[in-house]
Design a protein around this motif. Structure first.
Motif, PDB file in Angstrom:
ATOM      1  N   SER A  49     -14.733   0.848   0.703  1.00  0.00           N
ATOM      2  CA  SER A  49     -14.809  -0.615   0.725  1.00  0.00           C
ATOM      3  C   SER A  49     -16.201  -1.094   0.356  1.00  0.00           C
ATOM      4  O   SER A  49     -16.378  -2.056  -0.403  1.00  0.00           O
ATOM      5  CB  SER A  49     -14.423  -1.140   2.112  1.00  0.00           C
ATOM      6  OG  SER A  49     -13.061  -0.937   2.378  1.00  0.00           O
TER       7      SER A  49
ATOM      8  N   LEU B  52      -7.708  -5.527  -0.919  1.00  0.00           N
ATOM      9  CA  LEU B  52      -7.437  -4.677   0.240  1.00  0.00           C
ATOM     10  C   LEU B  52      -6.380  -3.629  -0.088  1.00  0.00           C
ATOM     11  O   LEU B  52      -6.485  -2.466   0.328  1.00  0.00           O
ATOM     12  CB  LEU B  52      -6.984  -5.547   1.412  1.00  0.00           C
ATOM     13  CG  LEU B  52      -6.993  -4.911   2.808  1.00  0.00           C
ATOM     14  CD1 LEU B  52      -8.308  -4.235   3.104  1.00  0.00           C
ATOM     15  CD2 LEU B  52      -6.703  -5.971   3.853  1.00  0.00           C
TER      16      LEU B  52
ATOM     17  N   VAL C  77      -8.107  -0.854  -2.150  1.00  0.00           N
ATOM     18  CA  VAL C  77      -8.928   0.064  -1.354  1.00  0.00           C
ATOM     19  C   VAL C  77      -8.054   0.956  -0.484  1.00  0.00           C
ATOM     20  O   VAL C  77      -8.279   2.175  -0.393  1.00  0.00           O
ATOM     21  CB  VAL C  77      -9.929  -0.732  -0.487  1.00  0.00           C
ATOM     22  CG1 VAL C  77     -10.618   0.186   0.510  1.00  0.00           C
ATOM     23  CG2 VAL C  77     -10.955  -1.408  -1.367  1.00  0.00           C
ATOM     24  N   GLN C  78      -7.040   0.380   0.172  1.00  0.00           N
ATOM     25  CA  GLN C  78      -6.183   1.197   1.015  1.00  0.00           C
ATOM     26  C   GLN C  78      -5.380   2.199   0.195  1.00  0.00           C
ATOM     27  O   GLN C  78      -5.146   3.325   0.631  1.00  0.00           O
ATOM     28  CB  GLN C  78      -5.240   0.312   1.828  1.00  0.00           C
ATOM     29  CG  GLN C  78      -5.904  -0.383   3.004  1.00  0.00           C
ATOM     30  CD  GLN C  78      -4.902  -0.889   4.018  1.00  0.00           C
ATOM     31  OE1 GLN C  78      -3.710  -0.956   3.758  1.00  0.00           O
ATOM     32  NE2 GLN C  78      -5.382  -1.255   5.195  1.00  0.00           N
TER      33      GLN C  78
ATOM     34  N   ASN D 170     -11.189  -1.238   6.857  1.00  0.00           N
ATOM     35  CA  ASN D 170     -11.121  -1.862   5.527  1.00  0.00           C
ATOM     36  C   ASN D 170     -10.795  -3.350   5.596  1.00  0.00           C
ATOM     37  O   ASN D 170     -11.445  -4.152   4.916  1.00  0.00           O
ATOM     38  CB  ASN D 170     -10.093  -1.126   4.662  1.00  0.00           C
ATOM     39  CG  ASN D 170     -10.585   0.248   4.244  1.00  0.00           C
ATOM     40  OD1 ASN D 170     -11.713   0.403   3.796  1.00  0.00           O
ATOM     41  ND2 ASN D 170      -9.739   1.253   4.404  1.00  0.00           N
TER      42      ASN D 170
ATOM     43  N   THR E 215       0.823  -1.209   0.000  1.00  0.00           N
ATOM     44  CA  THR E 215       0.000   0.000   0.000  1.00  0.00           C
ATOM     45  C   THR E 215       0.857   1.258   0.000  1.00  0.00           C
ATOM     46  O   THR E 215       0.610   2.202  -0.762  1.00  0.00           O
ATOM     47  CB  THR E 215      -0.933   0.011   1.222  1.00  0.00           C
ATOM     48  OG1 THR E 215      -1.805  -1.127   1.182  1.00  0.00           O
ATOM     49  CG2 THR E 215      -1.773   1.277   1.244  1.00  0.00           C
TER      50      THR E 215
ATOM     51  N   LEU F  42     -12.784  -6.464   3.844  1.00  0.00           N
ATOM     52  CA  LEU F  42     -12.220  -6.991   2.603  1.00  0.00           C
ATOM     53  C   LEU F  42     -11.059  -7.961   2.783  1.00  0.00           C
ATOM     54  O   LEU F  42     -10.517  -8.438   1.792  1.00  0.00           O
ATOM     55  CB  LEU F  42     -11.725  -5.825   1.726  1.00  0.00           C
ATOM     56  CG  LEU F  42     -12.788  -5.047   0.947  1.00  0.00           C
ATOM     57  CD1 LEU F  42     -12.159  -3.850   0.264  1.00  0.00           C
ATOM     58  CD2 LEU F  42     -13.468  -5.937  -0.069  1.00  0.00           C
TER      59      LEU F  42
ATOM     60  N   SER G  18      -7.665   4.996  -0.580  1.00  0.00           N
ATOM     61  CA  SER G  18      -7.986   5.755   0.632  1.00  0.00           C
ATOM     62  C   SER G  18      -6.807   6.566   1.143  1.00  0.00           C
ATOM     63  O   SER G  18      -6.996   7.625   1.753  1.00  0.00           O
ATOM     64  CB  SER G  18      -8.464   4.793   1.733  1.00  0.00           C
ATOM     65  OG  SER G  18      -9.586   4.061   1.320  1.00  0.00           O
TER      66      SER G  18
ATOM     67  N   ASP H 103      -4.945   0.547  10.200  1.00  0.00           N
ATOM     68  CA  ASP H 103      -6.312   0.488   9.684  1.00  0.00           C
ATOM     69  C   ASP H 103      -6.959  -0.854  10.021  1.00  0.00           C
ATOM     70  O   ASP H 103      -6.355  -1.912   9.852  1.00  0.00           O
ATOM     71  CB  ASP H 103      -6.279   0.694   8.165  1.00  0.00           C
ATOM     72  CG  ASP H 103      -7.671   0.643   7.563  1.00  0.00           C
ATOM     73  OD1 ASP H 103      -8.628   1.043   8.243  1.00  0.00           O
ATOM     74  OD2 ASP H 103      -7.798   0.193   6.405  1.00  0.00           O
TER      75      ASP H 103
ATOM     76  N   PRO I 145     -13.605   5.694   6.239  1.00  0.00           N
ATOM     77  CA  PRO I 145     -12.682   4.748   5.601  1.00  0.00           C
ATOM     78  C   PRO I 145     -13.350   3.510   5.039  1.00  0.00           C
ATOM     79  O   PRO I 145     -12.821   2.891   4.127  1.00  0.00           O
ATOM     80  CB  PRO I 145     -11.718   4.383   6.744  1.00  0.00           C
ATOM     81  CG  PRO I 145     -12.442   4.735   7.997  1.00  0.00           C
ATOM     82  CD  PRO I 145     -13.303   5.901   7.655  1.00  0.00           C
ATOM     83  N   PHE I 146     -14.513   3.161   5.562  1.00  0.00           N
ATOM     84  CA  PHE I 146     -15.158   1.938   5.090  1.00  0.00           C
ATOM     85  C   PHE I 146     -16.120   2.197   3.929  1.00  0.00           C
ATOM     86  O   PHE I 146     -16.656   1.259   3.351  1.00  0.00           O
ATOM     87  CB  PHE I 146     -15.921   1.266   6.237  1.00  0.00           C
ATOM     88  CG  PHE I 146     -16.817   2.205   6.989  1.00  0.00           C
ATOM     89  CD1 PHE I 146     -18.076   2.527   6.529  1.00  0.00           C
ATOM     90  CD2 PHE I 146     -16.381   2.781   8.163  1.00  0.00           C
ATOM     91  CE1 PHE I 146     -18.886   3.403   7.212  1.00  0.00           C
ATOM     92  CE2 PHE I 146     -17.190   3.655   8.862  1.00  0.00           C
ATOM     93  CZ  PHE I 146     -18.447   3.969   8.379  1.00  0.00           C
TER      94      PHE I 146
ATOM     95  N   SER J  28      -1.561   2.273   7.122  1.00  0.00           N
ATOM     96  CA  SER J  28      -2.037   0.980   6.633  1.00  0.00           C
ATOM     97  C   SER J  28      -2.006  -0.069   7.742  1.00  0.00           C
ATOM     98  O   SER J  28      -2.942  -0.866   7.890  1.00  0.00           O
ATOM     99  CB  SER J  28      -1.180   0.529   5.452  1.00  0.00           C
ATOM    100  OG  SER J  28      -1.531  -0.776   5.048  1.00  0.00           O
TER     101      SER J  28
END
Length: 738
Positions: free
Chosen positions: A302, A333, A336-337, A404, A260, A408, A340, A401, A298-299, A398
């Protein structure tokens, strides 16, 4: 500064203050203990007067003692005329019976029973150990006679155990204040008497107090829990945490964090370079779209990914019919991260690129170097501090977190989720969650030290007091078109995810029932209190975090003082710790005296400021590394003190970093989940918790409405910040072509 005279003066002042502090502590403690014991003695006398005449009612009467004296325990004694003494009766509490069996034959208890025989109530002088509500404490023992109807003899006696926790709690609280007052006084006296620059000393002292109370103390409480089980020292939790099962989760966290951080940094650099160092026209549009992922919970992304590309997603299933492709796991994942978190890298690197003085680049081009050679040998090396800072911030974010991965991760195990589930799941093991969270600190601290070592070995100064107002275009038209195409592709994908959220506002239930409806908008009046409290607390937090971060950056970069590295590490620590641990640690540390903050808005503001300080600190340090200290030294030579230099020189020069810090703190405060989920109260509820609640209950329409409202608010505040905090053109530059 450390002269013999000043040392003697300091020692004399310290002895006088400490003596006065001890005297005041002893006086107040003795007075309070005497008051409590006298009050308990009177309440025992009043309780004895309510004794029932019927012995069958004695057990119920004894149980009522706790309603008069909190946590008190009682035991009844019948008078035996044949033995001329009192004998234990049934119905007493097990705790009082246990204490009587252990100490009842001692001289002090025998004397107390004799006093009761002569109709005299007495308080035993010895404090006896006892176990009440599974907590070991000491008790005061009161023995009082129950006077018969004739008025001149005792029909029985009662022994009442009164915990001393009230008095001892007051003494402990008073002791904390006394020690704190002594430490504060000695620290202030030391700064005044032994430092050449008291203002700097007080600033450093203030920062240490802040991080000591709101970083070190809560984490110490969490660490203490990890080594104790049932109030006894134990390594069982650490043995579990270091077992192969959780080592696999640690490896999963590292894989996710590295992938990430690397992709996000590359993406952030690419977009930042396009915006700051090319003649690209739509810079404001790109900057706005690039920062959008941090202005939503943050979600939410996702959920958009799942709804579009999940097993039953709109695109993956209904449009493309991809049955063997799964978005769950490391790949999804990371996607998405990256979406984000790449704005963190974008904001950090943008400030660095904006600060670069192109004089050296112009000289390179004048000496017939190509644009690529100039970029490779000059521009890119000058951005190394920002790149490393961006990578580290994304990496730690990351690791921390959990929202997320919760949605996921699939078969991928990560420590943040394991820690969250251990604390809030069936195990309800706060200490175990602390162990897993502390394991995340090891890779974070390693990355931090490597980044600091690399930056300290080289000089990156480019602003020397006469900065250039223009930047040279380093890209050719084809390269600029490639960068533009890639940027619009990334931002177009992000825009599609947000359009999914907006579309969800107008359908009855996304993924199930796509019927058009406006009923979802009732979520706004239903959540009005949460909305106002969220905005209020975020607006309070943003300027506080920005100013503290810039002041700390100036002290760390420009000043030398003992404990500088410790201060920097403590200020960076909150970013590496999972938000769930921070939230729980705050509940443990600040749910008792002397700092009873849980349930108030203050604890939420403090959490926001402390959690987001690392970003502002990194931005400030990176910007200051490029500013020649001679500018500030010149102001000091002309008589300006540290606050004046900070206000008139440093803050304007680091204005981009300052605005980024405030903006980021505001956004993160508006979209926080993990830490504040443990800190909210009925009065101070949070909008993202409301969104999470709707999402968990599959009410995606209501959640989409609140997400949309939240994004609109944050974008509005972003625009307002740009208007109110106007750029004085000190660092603004134009792009020139050659």
């Amino acid at each position: 500064m450390f002269t013999k005279k000043r040392i003697i003066q300091f020692c004399l002042v310290a002895v006088i203050f400490i003596a006065a502090d001890i005297w005041m502590y002893n006086t107040l403690t003795d007075s309070f203990v005497s008051y409590v014991e006298e009050r308990n003695y009177n309440e025992v006398g009043l309780f004895v007067q309510t004794a029932p005449e019927n012995n069958e009612d004695i057990p119920n009467w004894l149980q009522g003692v706790s309603s008069i004296i909190p946590d008190a325990q009682a035991m009844y004694f019948d008078y035996d005329p044949n033995l001329f003494t009192f004998v234990p009766s049934t119905g007493g509490s097990p705790i009082s019976e246990q204490l009587w069996n252990q100490y009842g034959q001692t001289t002090e208890f025998t004397a107390a029973m004799e006093s009761a025989y002569y109709l005299e109530a007495i308080q035993l002088t010895t404090r006896y150990p006892s176990i009440i509500d599974n907590d070991q404490t000491t008790v005061r023992v009161f023995v009082a006679p129950i006077i018969a109807e004739n008025g001149y003899e005792a029909s029985g006696a009662v022994m009442i155990l009164v915990p001393t926790s009230g008095a001892s709690g007051y003494a402990r609280l008073l002791g904390i204040f006394s020690v704190g007052a002594a430490i504060a006084f000695l620290a202030v006296a030391f700064v005044i008497m032994f430092t050449r620059d008291p203002v700097t000393g007080f600033m450093v002292l203030g920062l240490f107090i802040i991080v000591g109370i709101f970083v070190a103390f809560p984490l110490f409480e969490a660490l203490r829990l990890s080594f104790f089980r049932n109030n006894q020292f134990s390594l069982d939790r650490w043995k579990t945490g270091l077992s192969p099962s959780y080592i696999v989760a640690l490896w999963g966290s590292l894989r996710l964090g590295v992938s990430t951080a690397t992709i996000s940094t590359i993406l952030g650099f690419m977009i930042a370079f396009l915006v700051e160092r090319t003649s690209f026209k739509q810079k404001k549009v790109i900057s706005t779209l690039a920062t959008m992922p941090v202005i939503s919970p943050p979600f939410s992304l996702s959920l958009s990914i799942i709804l579009l590309f999940g097993n039953n997603g709109l695109i993956s299933k209904q449009l493309l019919n991809l049955g063997n492709v799964s978005i769950y796991g490391l790949g999804g994942l990371t996607l998405v991260q990256t979406i984000s978190m790449f704005p963190i890298a974008f904001l950090t690197i943008s400030g660095v690129l904006r600060q670069i003085d192109s004089t050296v680049e112009d000289a390179s081009l004048d000496l017939s170097a190509t644009r690529w050679q100039t970029f490779k040998s000059i521009t890119f090396p000058l951005t190394v501090p920002g790149i490393l800072s961006a990578w580290m911030l994304v990496f730690t974010n990351s690791l921390a977190d959990f929202a997320n991965p919760l949605l996921l991760a699939g078969n991928l195990r990560v420590l943040s989720t394991e820690a969250y589930m251990m604390v809030t799941g069936r195990m309800n093991d706060l200490g175990g969650g602390a162990v897993l969270s502390f394991m995340l600190l090891m890779p974070t601290v390693t990355a931090f030290m490597v980044q600091r070592f690399w930056v300290s070995r080289k000089s990156f100064v480019t602003v020397t007091g006469k900065p250039s107002t223009t930047l040279t275009e380093l890209t050719t038209a084809p390269v600029r078109r490639i960068l533009t195409t890639l940027t619009w592709a990334v931002l177009g994908f992000i825009l599609m995810l947000y359009l999914t959220i907006i579309a969800g506002c107008f359908v009855r239930n996304w993924g199930i029932d796509y019927t058009f409806t406006l009923e979802n908008w009732k979520a706004i009046p239903d959540s009005w209190d949460s909305l106002t409290s969220t905005v209020t607390l975020a607006l309070i937090s943003a300027p506080i975090a920005g100013l503290i971060a810039m002041a700390a950056a100036m002290l760390i970069v420009r000043k030398k003082f003992p404990g500088k590295r410790l201060l920097e590490v403590l200020m960076m620590t909150p970013y590496a710790v999972p938000g769930t641990l921070i939230g729980i640690a705050y509940v443990i540390a600040f749910n008792k005296q002397p700092l009873l903050l849980v349930g108030t808005g203050a604890i939420i503001v403090i959490n926001y400021v402390i959690r987001e300080l690392p970003v502002g600190l990194e931005n400030g340090i990176t910007a200051l590394h490029q500013i020649d200290p001679s500018i500030e030294e010149a102001a000091q030579d002309l008589g300006a003190d540290v606050p004046t230099v900070f206000r008139t020189i440093v803050l304007p020069l680091v204005r981009p970093a300052f605005i980024s810090s405030m903006s980021y703190t505001f956004v993160r405060s508006m979209t926080a989940v993990s830490a504040i989920i443990f800190l909210i109260s009925a009065k101070w509820y949070h909008l993202t918790i409301k969104i999470l609640s709707y999402s968990e209950n599959l009410r995606f329409g209501l959640a989409s409405v609140l997400c949309t409202v939240l994004i609109i608010i944050v974008l509005g505040v972003f625009g307002l910040l740009q208007v109110l905090v106007k750029d004085d053109k000190l660092t603004q530059k134009t792009i020139s072509t050659r």
